[in-house]
Design a protein around this motif. Structure first.
Motif, PDB file in Angstrom:
ATOM      1  N   MET A   1     -35.051   8.265  45.367  1.00  0.00           N
ATOM      2  CA  MET A   1     -36.103   8.326  44.372  1.00  0.00           C
ATOM      3  C   MET A   1     -37.419   8.580  45.087  1.00  0.00           C
ATOM      4  O   MET A   1     -37.566   8.261  46.268  1.00  0.00           O
ATOM      5  CB  MET A   1     -36.100   7.049  43.548  1.00  0.00           C
ATOM      6  CG  MET A   1     -37.273   6.138  43.747  1.00  0.00           C
ATOM      7  SD  MET A   1     -37.274   4.632  42.781  1.00  0.00           S
ATOM      8  CE  MET A   1     -35.797   3.833  43.280  1.00  0.00           C
ATOM      9  N   GLY A  18     -33.393   5.672  38.341  1.00  0.00           N
ATOM     10  CA  GLY A  18     -32.164   6.209  38.903  1.00  0.00           C
ATOM     11  C   GLY A  18     -32.363   6.971  40.200  1.00  0.00           C
ATOM     12  O   GLY A  18     -33.482   7.366  40.560  1.00  0.00           O
ATOM     13  N   ALA A  19     -31.260   7.192  40.878  1.00  0.00           N
ATOM     14  CA  ALA A  19     -31.250   7.946  42.132  1.00  0.00           C
ATOM     15  C   ALA A  19     -31.832   9.336  41.916  1.00  0.00           C
ATOM     16  O   ALA A  19     -31.629   9.944  40.867  1.00  0.00           O
ATOM     17  CB  ALA A  19     -29.813   8.062  42.650  1.00  0.00           C
ATOM     18  N   ARG A  20     -32.596   9.812  42.883  1.00  0.00           N
ATOM     19  CA  ARG A  20     -33.191  11.147  42.903  1.00  0.00           C
ATOM     20  C   ARG A  20     -34.215  11.388  41.797  1.00  0.00           C
ATOM     21  O   ARG A  20     -34.620  12.519  41.561  1.00  0.00           O
ATOM     22  CB  ARG A  20     -32.111  12.241  42.886  1.00  0.00           C
ATOM     23  CG  ARG A  20     -31.191  12.194  44.102  1.00  0.00           C
ATOM     24  CD  ARG A  20     -30.023  13.139  43.998  1.00  0.00           C
ATOM     25  NE  ARG A  20     -29.260  13.035  42.757  1.00  0.00           N
ATOM     26  CZ  ARG A  20     -28.393  12.059  42.469  1.00  0.00           C
ATOM     27  NH1 ARG A  20     -28.162  11.095  43.336  1.00  0.00           N
ATOM     28  NH2 ARG A  20     -27.750  12.042  41.319  1.00  0.00           N
ATOM     29  N   GLU A  55     -31.028   9.254  36.442  1.00  0.00           N
ATOM     30  CA  GLU A  55     -30.877   9.936  37.727  1.00  0.00           C
ATOM     31  C   GLU A  55     -31.436  11.351  37.660  1.00  0.00           C
ATOM     32  O   GLU A  55     -31.203  12.075  36.684  1.00  0.00           O
ATOM     33  CB  GLU A  55     -29.409   9.987  38.123  1.00  0.00           C
ATOM     34  CG  GLU A  55     -28.834   8.635  38.435  1.00  0.00           C
ATOM     35  CD  GLU A  55     -27.412   8.708  38.956  1.00  0.00           C
ATOM     36  OE1 GLU A  55     -26.899   9.824  39.185  1.00  0.00           O
ATOM     37  OE2 GLU A  55     -26.816   7.636  39.127  1.00  0.00           O
ATOM     38  N   GLY A  56     -32.198  11.724  38.680  1.00  0.00           N
ATOM     39  CA  GLY A  56     -32.710  13.073  38.784  1.00  0.00           C
ATOM     40  C   GLY A  56     -33.820  13.436  37.823  1.00  0.00           C
ATOM     41  O   GLY A  56     -34.265  14.581  37.787  1.00  0.00           O
ATOM     42  N   SER A  73     -30.905  11.253  32.231  1.00  0.00           N
ATOM     43  CA  SER A  73     -30.724  11.882  33.533  1.00  0.00           C
ATOM     44  C   SER A  73     -31.106  13.356  33.458  1.00  0.00           C
ATOM     45  O   SER A  73     -30.804  14.031  32.476  1.00  0.00           O
ATOM     46  CB  SER A  73     -29.271  11.759  33.988  1.00  0.00           C
ATOM     47  OG  SER A  73     -28.952  10.403  34.199  1.00  0.00           O
TER      48      SER A  73
END
Length: 121
Positions: A1, A18-20, A55-56, A73
């Motif tokens: 992130m 979320g991730a990224r 995410e993302g 996401s």
């Protein structure tokens, strides 16, 4: 992130990023508000609701995410937008309040038409 400079998280309720996911300059994630009070004091009792950034996702500079919102996401929130309701995955939202502008395609899909997202219409 990635979290850029000057972001604000009030953290009165759980906040999940979320991730990224990427947050631009001075993004605000506001999990707290007040219930409507009587005329003598309109800012009534505190009320906290969680926020989820998928995410993302990409939240543009100075966007504000209000209590209880879920950003899907791969979603993009245009700079300066105020998000007051849930945002679908892989979509572009902009405005005050933020509204769906269009669905986003996967740039790795060779059959998709691609436009660079610089500004929301």
């Amino acid at each position: 992130m990635f979290i850029n400079y000057g972001c604000f998280f009030d953290l009165a309720a759980p906040t999940v990023i979320g991730a990224r996911a990427s947050l631009g300059f001075e993004v605000m994630l506001l999990t707290s508000t007040h219930k409507m009070g009587p005329p003598s004091k309109r800012a009534g009792d505190s009320d906290a609701k969680s926020i989820t950034i998928g995410e993302g996702a990409w939240i543009g500079a100075r966007a504000t995410i209000m209590p209880g919102v879920n950003v899907g996401s791969g979603c993009v929130i245009a700079a300066g937008s105020v998000v007051v309701s849930d945002c679908e995955p892989d979509s572009l939202y902009a405005g005050i309040p933020a509204v769906l502008k269009r669905r986003l395609e996967d740039p790795s899909d060779p059959s998709a038409q691609h436009d660079e997202v610089l500004y929301a219409d």
